[in-house]
Design a protein around this motif. Structure first.
Motif, PDB file in Angstrom:
ATOM      1  N   TRP A  38       3.339  -1.187  -0.118  1.00 35.23           N
ATOM      2  CA  TRP A  38       2.224  -2.050   0.278  1.00 35.23           C
ATOM      3  C   TRP A  38       0.956  -1.470  -0.360  1.00 35.23           C
ATOM      4  CZ3 TRP A  38       2.039  -6.701   2.528  1.00 35.23           C
ATOM      5  CH2 TRP A  38       3.129  -7.127   3.294  1.00 35.23           C
ATOM      6  N   PHE A  39       0.281  -2.291  -1.146  1.00 34.59           N
ATOM      7  CA  PHE A  39      -0.978  -1.919  -1.761  1.00 34.59           C
ATOM      8  C   PHE A  39      -2.092  -2.761  -1.151  1.00 34.59           C
ATOM      9  CE2 PHE A  39       0.156   0.638  -5.531  1.00 34.59           C
ATOM     10  CZ  PHE A  39       1.523   0.462  -5.558  1.00 34.59           C
ATOM     11  N   ARG A  40      -3.323  -2.308  -1.344  1.00 34.89           N
ATOM     12  CA  ARG A  40      -4.444  -3.137  -0.947  1.00 34.89           C
ATOM     13  C   ARG A  40      -5.564  -3.025  -1.971  1.00 34.89           C
ATOM     14  NH1 ARG A  40      -6.592   0.019   4.526  1.00 34.89           N
ATOM     15  NH2 ARG A  40      -7.414   1.903   3.500  1.00 34.89           N
ATOM     16  N   LEU A  41      -6.315  -4.109  -2.071  1.00 34.41           N
ATOM     17  CA  LEU A  41      -7.438  -4.170  -2.995  1.00 34.41           C
ATOM     18  C   LEU A  41      -8.654  -4.646  -2.219  1.00 34.41           C
ATOM     19  CD1 LEU A  41      -8.425  -3.916  -5.905  1.00 34.41           C
ATOM     20  CD2 LEU A  41      -7.832  -6.318  -6.235  1.00 34.41           C
ATOM     21  N   GLU A  48      -4.999   0.420  -4.124  1.00 36.93           N
ATOM     22  CA  GLU A  48      -4.580   1.624  -3.415  1.00 36.93           C
ATOM     23  C   GLU A  48      -3.223   1.409  -2.765  1.00 36.93           C
ATOM     24  OE1 GLU A  48      -6.253   4.333   0.342  1.00 36.93           O
ATOM     25  OE2 GLU A  48      -6.778   2.206   0.209  1.00 36.93           O
ATOM     26  N   LEU A  49      -2.337   2.399  -2.938  1.00 31.96           N
ATOM     27  CA  LEU A  49      -1.076   2.362  -2.199  1.00 31.96           C
ATOM     28  C   LEU A  49      -1.351   2.749  -0.757  1.00 31.96           C
ATOM     29  CD1 LEU A  49       2.074   2.079  -2.289  1.00 31.96           C
ATOM     30  CD2 LEU A  49       2.108   4.585  -2.483  1.00 31.96           C
ATOM     31  N   ASP A  92     -10.511  -1.338   6.500  1.00 30.95           N
ATOM     32  CA  ASP A  92      -9.168  -1.817   6.158  1.00 30.95           C
ATOM     33  C   ASP A  92      -9.212  -3.227   5.558  1.00 30.95           C
ATOM     34  OD1 ASP A  92      -8.011  -0.294   9.181  1.00 30.95           O
ATOM     35  OD2 ASP A  92      -7.752   0.480   7.138  1.00 30.95           O
ATOM     36  N   THR A  93     -10.373  -3.838   5.546  1.00 29.91           N
ATOM     37  CA  THR A  93     -10.521  -5.174   4.973  1.00 29.91           C
ATOM     38  C   THR A  93     -10.169  -5.159   3.501  1.00 29.91           C
ATOM     39  OG1 THR A  93     -12.220  -5.827   6.563  1.00 29.91           O
ATOM     40  CG2 THR A  93     -12.157  -7.013   4.463  1.00 29.91           C
ATOM     41  N   ALA A  94      -9.222  -6.016   3.115  1.00 28.31           N
ATOM     42  CA  ALA A  94      -8.732  -6.036   1.741  1.00 28.31           C
ATOM     43  C   ALA A  94      -7.695  -7.143   1.606  1.00 28.31           C
ATOM     44  CB  ALA A  94      -8.093  -4.695   1.368  1.00 28.31           C
ATOM     45  N   ILE A  95      -7.299  -7.385   0.358  1.00 30.50           N
ATOM     46  CA  ILE A  95      -6.108  -8.193   0.105  1.00 30.50           C
ATOM     47  C   ILE A  95      -4.938  -7.219   0.047  1.00 30.50           C
ATOM     48  CG2 ILE A  95      -4.939  -9.787  -1.431  1.00 30.50           C
ATOM     49  CD1 ILE A  95      -7.694 -10.619  -2.481  1.00 30.50           C
ATOM     50  N   TYR A  96      -3.900  -7.521   0.792  1.00 35.58           N
ATOM     51  CA  TYR A  96      -2.731  -6.654   0.855  1.00 35.58           C
ATOM     52  C   TYR A  96      -1.581  -7.283   0.058  1.00 35.58           C
ATOM     53  CZ  TYR A  96      -4.889  -3.661   4.345  1.00 35.58           C
ATOM     54  OH  TYR A  96      -5.723  -2.773   4.978  1.00 35.58           O
ATOM     55  N   TYR A  97      -0.981  -6.464  -0.796  1.00 33.10           N
ATOM     56  CA  TYR A  97       0.111  -6.902  -1.655  1.00 33.10           C
ATOM     57  C   TYR A  97       1.352  -6.052  -1.382  1.00 33.10           C
ATOM     58  CZ  TYR A  97      -3.688  -8.870  -4.503  1.00 33.10           C
ATOM     59  OH  TYR A  97      -4.789  -9.556  -4.950  1.00 33.10           O
ATOM     60  N   CYS A  98       2.501  -6.686  -1.430  1.00 27.92           N
ATOM     61  CA  CYS A  98       3.732  -5.897  -1.449  1.00 27.92           C
ATOM     62  C   CYS A  98       4.294  -5.936  -2.872  1.00 27.92           C
ATOM     63  CB  CYS A  98       4.753  -6.388  -0.441  1.00 27.92           C
ATOM     64  SG  CYS A  98       5.405  -8.038  -0.731  1.00 27.92           S
ATOM     65  N   ALA A  99       4.994  -4.879  -3.210  1.00 25.81           N
ATOM     66  CA  ALA A  99       5.559  -4.747  -4.549  1.00 25.81           C
ATOM     67  C   ALA A  99       6.882  -4.011  -4.472  1.00 25.81           C
ATOM     68  CB  ALA A  99       4.587  -3.990  -5.453  1.00 25.81           C
TER      69      ALA A  99
END
Length: 125
Positions: A38-41, A48-49, A92-99
């Motif tokens: 899980w990353f976030r931008l 960031e991982l 913690d506000t961000a877009i969260y991505y899984c990869a």
């Protein structure tokens, strides 16, 4: 074709909780063979991982900023990885991505083979 679809994001007050899900699909995709990160931008910051989990679920890793507040888990029978986020903070506000990576999980985005489209998490103060 492999698809990773995140869900569960939203707006929450500081101190609240959210659970993100990452559902994988694809006819030839062997989900249980992949480590998941899980990353976030966040605005103005680098990708960031946040957390990662091995293919078996036996190994996990967390960023220092979320350790003790976030928990990553997976259900290989459902082709899904979860990120339980507790005691959320405005940072913690961000877009969260899984990869997904067929190799060992890594902090480097370059090591990941497949990415989801992201889900927005907004934490208000």
């Amino acid at each position: 074709q492999v698809q990773l679809v995140e869900s569960g994001g939203g707006l929450v007050q500081a101190g609240g909780s959210l659970r993100l899900s990452c559902a994988a699909s694809g006819r030839t995709f062997s989900f249980s063979s992949y480590d998941i990160g899980w990353f976030r931008l966040a605005p103005g910051k680098e990708l960031e991982l946040v957390a990662a989990i091995s293919w078996s679920g036996g190994d996990t890793v967390y960023a220092d900023s979320v350790d003790g507040r976030f928990t990553i888990s997976r259900d290989n029978a459902k082709n899904t990885v979860y990120l339980q986020m507790n005691n959320l903070k405005p940072e913690d506000t961000a877009i969260y991505y899984c990869a997904a990576t067929v190799q060992r999980y890594s902090t480097s985005r370059l090591m990941y083979d497949y990415w989801g489209q992201g889900t927005q998490v907004t934490v208000s103060s």
